[in-house]
Design a protein around this motif. Structure first.
Motif, PDB file in Angstrom:
ATOM      1  N   TYR A 181       0.940  -1.168   0.022  1.00  7.91           N
ATOM      2  CA  TYR A 181      -0.134   0.012  -0.078  1.00  7.91           C
ATOM      3  C   TYR A 181       1.015   1.300   0.157  1.00  7.91           C
ATOM      4  O   TYR A 181       1.978   1.322   0.338  1.00  7.91           O
ATOM      5  CB  TYR A 181      -1.055   0.078   1.248  1.00  7.91           C
ATOM      6  CG  TYR A 181      -0.432   0.313   2.584  1.00  7.91           C
ATOM      7  CD1 TYR A 181      -0.109   1.748   2.808  1.00  7.91           C
ATOM      8  CD2 TYR A 181       0.128  -0.461   3.383  1.00  7.91           C
ATOM      9  CE1 TYR A 181       0.444   2.389   4.194  1.00  7.91           C
ATOM     10  CE2 TYR A 181       0.683  -0.162   4.352  1.00  7.91           C
ATOM     11  CZ  TYR A 181       0.660   1.023   4.956  1.00  7.91           C
ATOM     12  OH  TYR A 181       1.148   1.470   6.116  1.00  7.91           O
ATOM     13  N   LYS A 182       0.289   2.407  -0.331  1.00 10.55           N
ATOM     14  CA  LYS A 182       1.126   3.428  -0.614  1.00 10.55           C
ATOM     15  C   LYS A 182      -0.142   4.595   0.212  1.00 10.55           C
ATOM     16  O   LYS A 182      -1.349   4.395  -0.024  1.00 10.55           O
ATOM     17  CB  LYS A 182       1.287   3.905  -2.010  1.00 10.55           C
ATOM     18  CG  LYS A 182       2.467   2.967  -2.460  1.00 10.55           C
ATOM     19  CD  LYS A 182       3.828   3.309  -2.006  1.00 10.55           C
ATOM     20  CE  LYS A 182       5.070   2.436  -2.767  1.00 10.55           C
ATOM     21  NZ  LYS A 182       6.263   2.531  -2.185  1.00 10.55           N
ATOM     22  N   VAL A 183       0.339   5.757   0.412  1.00 12.05           N
ATOM     23  CA  VAL A 183      -0.349   6.802   1.187  1.00 12.05           C
ATOM     24  C   VAL A 183      -0.306   8.081   0.258  1.00 12.05           C
ATOM     25  O   VAL A 183       0.856   8.558  -0.026  1.00 12.05           O
ATOM     26  CB  VAL A 183      -0.104   7.301   2.531  1.00 12.05           C
ATOM     27  CG1 VAL A 183      -0.916   8.326   2.888  1.00 12.05           C
ATOM     28  CG2 VAL A 183      -0.270   6.114   3.339  1.00 12.05           C
ATOM     29  N   GLU A 184      -1.471   8.473  -0.316  1.00 12.91           N
ATOM     30  CA  GLU A 184      -1.216   9.637  -1.278  1.00 12.91           C
ATOM     31  C   GLU A 184      -2.207  10.705  -0.477  1.00 12.91           C
ATOM     32  O   GLU A 184      -3.284  10.666   0.168  1.00 12.91           O
ATOM     33  CB  GLU A 184      -2.058   9.341  -2.459  1.00 12.91           C
ATOM     34  CG  GLU A 184      -2.366  10.508  -3.408  1.00 12.91           C
ATOM     35  CD  GLU A 184      -3.644   9.961  -4.479  1.00 12.91           C
ATOM     36  OE1 GLU A 184      -3.296   9.806  -5.357  1.00 12.91           O
ATOM     37  OE2 GLU A 184      -4.596  10.187  -3.981  1.00 12.91           O
ATOM     38  N   LEU A 185      -1.724  12.142  -0.678  1.00 17.60           N
ATOM     39  CA  LEU A 185      -2.405  13.058   0.187  1.00 17.60           C
ATOM     40  C   LEU A 185      -2.370  14.366  -1.095  1.00 17.60           C
ATOM     41  O   LEU A 185      -1.323  14.643  -1.727  1.00 17.60           O
ATOM     42  CB  LEU A 185      -1.615  13.536   1.294  1.00 17.60           C
ATOM     43  CG  LEU A 185      -2.076  15.098   1.982  1.00 17.60           C
ATOM     44  CD1 LEU A 185      -3.760  14.555   2.265  1.00 17.60           C
ATOM     45  CD2 LEU A 185      -1.354  15.254   3.186  1.00 17.60           C
ATOM     46  N   VAL A 186      -3.765  14.716  -1.518  1.00 16.48           N
ATOM     47  CA  VAL A 186      -3.844  15.757  -2.820  1.00 16.48           C
ATOM     48  C   VAL A 186      -4.833  16.677  -2.278  1.00 16.48           C
ATOM     49  O   VAL A 186      -5.761  16.397  -1.525  1.00 16.48           O
ATOM     50  CB  VAL A 186      -4.023  14.946  -3.968  1.00 16.48           C
ATOM     51  CG1 VAL A 186      -2.693  14.047  -4.386  1.00 16.48           C
ATOM     52  CG2 VAL A 186      -5.090  14.112  -3.890  1.00 16.48           C
ATOM     53  N   GLU A 187      -4.684  17.743  -2.853  1.00 14.43           N
ATOM     54  CA  GLU A 187      -5.786  18.839  -2.735  1.00 14.43           C
ATOM     55  C   GLU A 187      -6.946  18.477  -3.214  1.00 14.43           C
ATOM     56  O   GLU A 187      -6.945  17.858  -4.637  1.00 14.43           O
ATOM     57  CB  GLU A 187      -5.255  20.338  -3.095  1.00 14.43           C
ATOM     58  CG  GLU A 187      -6.135  21.378  -2.621  1.00 14.43           C
ATOM     59  CD  GLU A 187      -5.358  22.612  -3.181  1.00 14.43           C
ATOM     60  OE1 GLU A 187      -6.244  23.757  -2.864  1.00 14.43           O
ATOM     61  OE2 GLU A 187      -4.317  22.718  -3.396  1.00 14.43           O
ATOM     62  N   ALA A 188      -8.118  18.772  -2.736  1.00 17.32           N
ATOM     63  CA  ALA A 188      -9.308  18.113  -3.298  1.00 17.32           C
ATOM     64  C   ALA A 188     -10.387  19.291  -3.134  1.00 17.32           C
ATOM     65  O   ALA A 188     -10.285  20.250  -2.330  1.00 17.32           O
ATOM     66  CB  ALA A 188      -9.806  17.173  -2.645  1.00 17.32           C
ATOM     67  N   VAL A 189     -11.632  19.081  -3.796  1.00 13.59           N
ATOM     68  CA  VAL A 189     -12.634  20.019  -3.724  1.00 13.59           C
ATOM     69  C   VAL A 189     -13.234  19.853  -2.270  1.00 13.59           C
ATOM     70  O   VAL A 189     -13.610  18.882  -1.921  1.00 13.59           O
ATOM     71  CB  VAL A 189     -13.679  19.765  -4.943  1.00 13.59           C
ATOM     72  CG1 VAL A 189     -14.989  20.825  -4.673  1.00 13.59           C
ATOM     73  CG2 VAL A 189     -13.141  20.045  -6.137  1.00 13.59           C
ATOM     74  N   CYS A 190     -13.605  20.888  -1.690  1.00 10.02           N
ATOM     75  CA  CYS A 190     -14.292  20.838  -0.236  1.00 10.02           C
ATOM     76  C   CYS A 190     -15.691  20.265  -0.491  1.00 10.02           C
ATOM     77  O   CYS A 190     -16.516  20.609  -1.470  1.00 10.02           O
ATOM     78  CB  CYS A 190     -14.288  22.065   0.607  1.00 10.02           C
ATOM     79  SG  CYS A 190     -12.384  22.462   0.990  1.00 10.02           S
ATOM     80  N   PRO A 191     -16.329  19.557   0.485  1.00  8.42           N
ATOM     81  CA  PRO A 191     -17.308  18.981   0.459  1.00  8.42           C
ATOM     82  C   PRO A 191     -18.634  19.998   0.700  1.00  8.42           C
ATOM     83  O   PRO A 191     -18.346  20.721   1.493  1.00  8.42           O
ATOM     84  CB  PRO A 191     -17.423  17.507   1.292  1.00  8.42           C
ATOM     85  CG  PRO A 191     -16.382  18.089   2.410  1.00  8.42           C
ATOM     86  CD  PRO A 191     -15.178  18.597   1.673  1.00  8.42           C
ATOM     87  N   GLY A 192     -19.498  19.631   0.007  1.00  9.98           N
ATOM     88  CA  GLY A 192     -20.588  20.519   0.124  1.00  9.98           C
ATOM     89  C   GLY A 192     -20.430  21.867  -0.836  1.00  9.98           C
ATOM     90  O   GLY A 192     -21.339  22.749  -0.379  1.00  9.98           O
TER      91      GLY A 192
END
Length: 250
Positions: A239-250
């Motif tokens: 497994y690998k861990v990915e952290l990326v910017e994303a659109v905020c929910p709602g």
């Protein structure tokens, strides 16, 4: 807790000239980034573990030290101390030393329970000097470290002296955190299963500049992970861990 200061060169006698030595630590709980000082003279900084002397990895310091014959008088006059920089200020731990034969030094700074804990800080893309409270995150391989994050319940986050915001500290933040440079931004944290590891685990991080991470590493920080990875044939999954910017929910 005992440390052992080993001469970088061989031989049966203490090094007669100033030289480079390696100070290794028996416990991984020592505060990474802490600075060893002889009076006002900086000797070195505790950095991330590496293999030294055996197969086990140890946190360590590499330092240029004075003449072996001068150690006793210098330590008696000026004192040997470990300085730990925390968001609330600097803590000093006196270092007691002994001088057995053949140039080996052992030192004792007391029980690990007295040391500030080290938090891994994952951050990327910052331009300028970052402080969390009074402490600057210390580089350590592919991440940074902060000691004593829990010294207060809140800390200001500053970039080149300008406050970006504050963070509220809780117990979930003591191992690993992500420090965002965009107030109000949201991020997608994914534990990606390859092979037979299993389904991906996805969660959204948002709410403040510093956010707790449930994993002890981030393999792809602010970049997408590849669709395939190379694994050892004996591994049943990876497994690998990915952290990326994303659109905020709602």
């Amino acid at each position: 807790m005992l440390w052992t200061l080993l001469l970088a060169c061989g031989g049966g006698n203490p090094d007669p000239l100033p030289g480079r030595r390696t100070l290794t630590f028996a416990s991984d709980a020592v505060p990474l980034g802490a600075e060893l000082m002889l009076g006002k003279v900086y000797l070195g900084k505790i950095v991330a573990p590496r293999a030294y002397g055996d197969d086990r990895e140890h946190p360590y310091i590499e330092a240029h030290t004075p003449l072996a014959s001068e150690w006793d008088s210098l330590i008696a006059e000026q004192g040997l101390q470990l300085y730990v920089h925390t968001p609330c200020g600097t803590m000093a731990f006196p270092v007691k030393v002994d001088h057995p034969e053949r140039g080996v030094m052992e030192a004792d700074i007391g029980p690990a329970s007295a040391w500030p804990s080290t938090t891994r800080v994952w951050m990327k893309g910052w331009e300028g000097t970052v402080h969390v409270g009074l402490a600057e995150p210390s580089p350590a391989r592919d991440h940074y470290t902060l000691n004593g994050l829990d010294c207060a319940s809140t800390h200001a986050v500053l970039l080149d002296g300008q406050q970006l915001g504050t963070v509220k500290v809780d117990t979930s933040m003591m191992a690993d955190v992500f420090l965002s440079r965009k107030p109000g931004a949201c991020y997608r944290l994914t534990k990606i299963g390859y092979g037979d590891t299993g389904a991906d685990k996805v969660q959204v991080l948002s709410g403040q500049l510093m956010m707790a991470l449930p994993y002890d590493r981030v393999d792809y920080l602010l970049q997408e992970a590849p669709s395939t990875v190379v694994a050892d044939p004996l591994e049943t999954g990876k497994y690998k861990v990915e952290l990326v910017e994303a659109v905020c929910p709602g």
